[in-house]
Design an enzyme around this catalytic site. Structure first.
Site, PDB file in Angstrom:
ATOM      1  N   ALA A 265     -12.656  55.688  22.400  1.00 25.43           N
ATOM      2  CA  ALA A 265     -11.925  54.722  22.258  1.00 25.43           C
ATOM      3  C   ALA A 265     -12.685  53.317  22.212  1.00 25.43           C
ATOM      4  O   ALA A 265     -13.644  53.462  22.866  1.00 25.43           O
ATOM      5  CB  ALA A 265     -10.610  54.645  23.415  1.00 25.43           C
ATOM      6  N   GLY A 268     -13.309  52.485  16.610  1.00 27.18           N
ATOM      7  CA  GLY A 268     -13.995  51.632  15.731  1.00 27.18           C
ATOM      8  C   GLY A 268     -15.249  52.594  15.104  1.00 27.18           C
ATOM      9  O   GLY A 268     -15.249  52.699  13.901  1.00 27.18           O
ATOM     10  N   ASP A 287     -11.821  61.101  24.712  1.00 27.47           N
ATOM     11  CA  ASP A 287     -11.774  59.960  25.907  1.00 27.47           C
ATOM     12  C   ASP A 287     -11.009  60.114  26.941  1.00 27.47           C
ATOM     13  O   ASP A 287      -9.894  61.126  27.020  1.00 27.47           O
ATOM     14  CB  ASP A 287     -11.338  58.544  25.231  1.00 27.47           C
ATOM     15  CG  ASP A 287     -11.907  57.330  25.812  1.00 27.47           C
ATOM     16  OD1 ASP A 287     -12.803  56.872  25.356  1.00 27.47           O
ATOM     17  OD2 ASP A 287     -11.372  56.932  27.080  1.00 27.47           O
ATOM     18  N   CYS A 385     -23.521  49.262  25.103  1.00 25.71           N
ATOM     19  CA  CYS A 385     -23.806  47.874  24.507  1.00 25.71           C
ATOM     20  C   CYS A 385     -24.022  47.031  25.890  1.00 25.71           C
ATOM     21  O   CYS A 385     -23.622  46.184  26.331  1.00 25.71           O
ATOM     22  CB  CYS A 385     -22.010  47.276  24.152  1.00 25.71           C
ATOM     23  SG  CYS A 385     -20.972  47.735  25.321  1.00 25.71           S
TER      24      CYS A 385
END
Length: 439
Positions: A265, A268, A287, A385
């Site tokens: 999730a 993308g 997820d 990230c």
């Protein structure tokens, strides 16, 4: 009729911003949740103004706090604390927004009434006017220069971590975190090319730039609503940062592979993989968050792409794995998100040093678990990230020490792994490592 509505409308946006910020700073709620909840009743312009104020206050919170605190005889506490947040909203407008000074002050004073702090309008008015008298002149961008902050408006623990990890570039990372991020698009290359779509955008007077490394990526000169993007509703293009788009290329998958997108999730990267490959076996998108998986379903429906969506805890193999090994696994691991602070400035104030240790432990557990589901000769792409080595390079090194059947595959000829940093006209901070399972 028009003038009173405009005044009320302006006050409503400041009041909504104050309530959203109060939920973030006092209740620990994410801005992603708080802002939509508080701006639901606003029109488009006021909604955008409230968003701009919230993002700005969170980017420069320590500096704004010092400006406001210097004008208070004593700190505002308890039931009055929302007034402190409203003062931050007012101070940010005076320094960084192009709103006329008198309008910023008057609308913020009116917002105090909407926040049921009518008895304190005199205090709000007096402090904001005092700040205005002492503020520097506006520059050519119609903004005022904020006083410098020794920590670049970041928490001390994070600055210390960056100084340790990247003694040569920690300052540039912090500077980039306080800037507005560019809007990146991912072109669906199964339907068109970035260069061809760039021309379509130009016809709509939207200027975009191709990327020399990521073939699907386009950077817009100026952010715009998705409604203006040609073919968005039918899946010709999606909004996704260029650093995140790299996952679709680094996974090194082909149509014959059985693929797991772990922690998928909002989808993308899932969608990008499906754009690139016509998998003979349905891709599995896993997820633990049922609500966020709805976003995955929405994204897949927009492009009419198939996938096997599973809501389960990855650590509970019996709950979701059918025992058939995967050829490729994309693990976009839960992380501190310190590489996307410029998109989510609340991260600076919600994240704690102790959170990193817990996240590192969770990442290791997930990696060890899904390694069991990877086929011999299969590959796992580890991604975060984050810009912290503890979650990235060090995490991979520890994994390799625990698993003798794991080999690190170079990301490129120049690098074994890839650590990306936020850049003004570039992508977000991201980390990638490729691991192969030996027979």
């Amino acid at each position: 009729m028009t003038k009173p509505q405009t005044k009320l409308s302006g006050a409503a946006s400041r009041a909504a911003a104050t309530r959203a910020l109060h939920r973030v700073l006092n209740d620990g709620e994410s801005l992603t949740n708080a802002l939509p909840a508080e701006t639901e009743q606003l029109d488009g312009n006021d909604k955008r103004l409230a968003q701009a104020i919230c993002y700005g206050v969170l980017r420069f919170l320590p500096t704004l706090n010092r400006l406001v605190a210097a004008k208070l005889n004593k700190p505002l506490k308890g039931k009055l604390s929302i007034l402190n947040t409203l003062l931050l909203v007012g101070a940010y407008q005076l320094y960084q927004l192009r709103t006329k000074d008198h309008a910023a002050v008057s609308a913020t004073v009116e917002a105090a009434k909407q926040l049921k702090r009518k008895n304190h309008t005199g205090l709000i008015n007096g402090i904001l006017r005092q700040l205005l008298r002492e503020a520097p002149a506006r520059d050519e961008q119609d903004q005022r220069t904020l006083p410098d902050d020794p920590l670049f408006n970041h928490p001390r623990w994070f600055v210390d971590a960056l100084q340790t990890d990247y003694p040569e570039r920690w300052q540039s990372i912090l500077t980039a975190n306080n800037q507005h991020p560019p809007m990146w698009l991912r072109v669906n290359e199964s339907r068109t090319s970035a260069a061809a779509y760039q021309k379509q955008l130009l016809e709509q007077e939207i200027i975009a730039h191709t990327d020399h490394e990521v073939s699907s990526a386009l950077r817009l000169d100026k952010a715009c609503s998705v409604e203006r993007l040609p073919g968005f509703s039918k899946g010709d293009v999606s909004v996704q940062d260029r650093s995140a788009q790299m996952a679709g290329f680094f996974l090194n998958a082909d149509a014959s592979h059985r693929v797991l997108d772990c922690c998928a999730a909002p989808g993308g990267k899932t969608l990008h993989l499906l754009e690139r490959h016509q998998f003979t076996t349905p891709l599995v998108a896993l997820d633990v968050d049922a609500q966020r998986l709805e976003r995955v379903r929405e994204n897949l429906a927009r492009q009419q792409q198939p996938a096997n969506i599973i809501c389960a805890d990855v650590a509970d193999l019996e709950a979701w794995w059918d025992g058939k090994p995967f050829d490729r696994i994309l693990l976009d691991a839960p992380c501190s998100a310190t590489g996307v602070i410029r998109r989510h400035p609340d991260i600076k104030w919600l994240r704690r040093r102790t959170d990193i240790e817990a996240l590192v432990s969770l990442q290791a557990t997930i990696m060890d678990t899904i390694w069991q589901t990877l086929a011999d000769g299969g590959e796992l792409l580890y991604a975060t990230c984050s810009v912290l080595k503890q979650e990235n390079q060090t995490q991979v090194e520890h994994f390799l020490s625990r698993h003798q059947d794991a080999n690190l595959l170079p990301i490129s000829e120049q690098s074994a792994t890839l650590q990306l940093f936020p850049e003004t006209s570039g992508g977000d901070g991201f980390f990638y490592a490729r691991l192969r399972k030996q027979s």
